[in-house]
Scaffold this motif. Structure first.
Motif, PDB file in Angstrom:
ATOM      1  N   SER A  25       0.830  -1.209   0.000  1.00  7.76           N
ATOM      2  CA  SER A  25       0.000   0.000   0.000  1.00  7.76           C
ATOM      3  C   SER A  25       0.865   1.260   0.000  1.00  7.76           C
ATOM      4  CB  SER A  25      -0.990   0.003   1.168  1.00  7.76           C
ATOM      5  OG  SER A  25      -0.330  -0.051   2.403  1.00  7.76           O
ATOM      6  N   GLU A  26       1.946   1.267   0.743  1.00  6.12           N
ATOM      7  CA  GLU A  26       2.832   2.437   0.736  1.00  6.12           C
ATOM      8  C   GLU A  26       3.480   2.622  -0.629  1.00  6.12           C
ATOM      9  OE1 GLU A  26       5.466   1.733   4.034  1.00  6.12           O
ATOM     10  OE2 GLU A  26       4.031   2.549   5.479  1.00  6.12           O
ATOM     11  N   TRP A  29       0.835   3.831  -3.109  1.00  8.13           N
ATOM     12  CA  TRP A  29       0.522   5.247  -2.872  1.00  8.13           C
ATOM     13  C   TRP A  29       1.605   6.135  -3.479  1.00  8.13           C
ATOM     14  CZ3 TRP A  29      -3.594   7.796  -0.741  1.00  8.13           C
ATOM     15  CH2 TRP A  29      -3.423   9.144  -0.460  1.00  8.13           C
ATOM     16  N   PRO A  37       2.724   8.449   1.812  1.00 11.20           N
ATOM     17  CA  PRO A  37       1.380   8.446   2.398  1.00 11.20           C
ATOM     18  C   PRO A  37       1.369   9.261   3.687  1.00 11.20           C
ATOM     19  CG  PRO A  37       2.442   6.314   2.701  1.00 11.20           C
ATOM     20  CD  PRO A  37       3.344   7.139   1.844  1.00 11.20           C
ATOM     21  N   PRO A  41      -3.012  10.035   9.497  1.00  8.27           N
ATOM     22  CA  PRO A  41      -4.224  10.567   8.865  1.00  8.27           C
ATOM     23  C   PRO A  41      -5.145  11.316   9.825  1.00  8.27           C
ATOM     24  CG  PRO A  41      -3.853   8.298   8.214  1.00  8.27           C
ATOM     25  CD  PRO A  41      -2.872   8.613   9.305  1.00  8.27           C
ATOM     26  N   GLU A  50      -6.896  13.546   1.475  1.00 12.73           N
ATOM     27  CA  GLU A  50      -5.744  12.662   1.523  1.00 12.73           C
ATOM     28  C   GLU A  50      -5.921  11.599   2.615  1.00 12.73           C
ATOM     29  OE1 GLU A  50      -0.998  13.233   1.068  1.00 12.73           O
ATOM     30  OE2 GLU A  50      -1.970  14.490   2.573  1.00 12.73           O
ATOM     31  N   TRP A  54      -6.235   7.645   1.748  1.00  7.98           N
ATOM     32  CA  TRP A  54      -5.287   6.712   2.342  1.00  7.98           C
ATOM     33  C   TRP A  54      -6.019   5.609   3.116  1.00  7.98           C
ATOM     34  CZ3 TRP A  54      -1.057   4.340   1.912  1.00  7.98           C
ATOM     35  CH2 TRP A  54      -0.465   3.674   2.977  1.00  7.98           C
ATOM     36  N   SER A  58      -5.437   1.907   1.707  1.00  7.48           N
ATOM     37  CA  SER A  58      -4.685   0.968   2.549  1.00  7.48           C
ATOM     38  C   SER A  58      -5.596  -0.118   3.121  1.00  7.48           C
ATOM     39  CB  SER A  58      -3.951   1.711   3.663  1.00  7.48           C
ATOM     40  OG  SER A  58      -4.856   2.350   4.538  1.00  7.48           O
TER      41      SER A  58
END
Length: 92
Positions: A25-26, A29, A37, A41, A50, A54, A58
């Motif tokens: 996922s990182e 992104w 990322p 968050p 964003e 995310w 993710s």
């Protein structure tokens, strides 16, 4: 292989899947957004769009990778023992 071994190894596979999913996922992104990322968050300084993007991205990647690993492990167990585990949903 007994049910307890299945559960222990399944848990280890789920943890490994989580680590793999985080890296995927990182990396995904960074490839799409051309930036890292969000580190946190929940931080008010992070833009709302964003943080939401995310969380969605993710979460989807983590769920997908864990499901795939769980399915593969259950298939391996069934192939090696000749039977399915008593509760294949209880992998981790």
């Amino acid at each position: 292989m007994g049910e307890k071994v299945f559960k222990i190894l399944g848990t280890a596979a789920a943890v490994g899947a989580g680590v793999l999913a985080k890296k995927i996922s990182e990396g995904g992104w960074k490839a799409v957004m051309a930036s890292d990322p969000p580190a946190n968050p929940e931080d008010p300084d992070t833009e709302m769009y964003e943080a939401i993007a995310w969380a969605l991205f993710s979460g989807a990647v983590i769920s997908l990778v864990r499901m795939l690993v769980s399915r593969q492990w259950t298939q391996y167990y069934a192939k090696s023992t000749g039977r399915r585990p008593s509760n294949p949903n209880d992998v981790s």
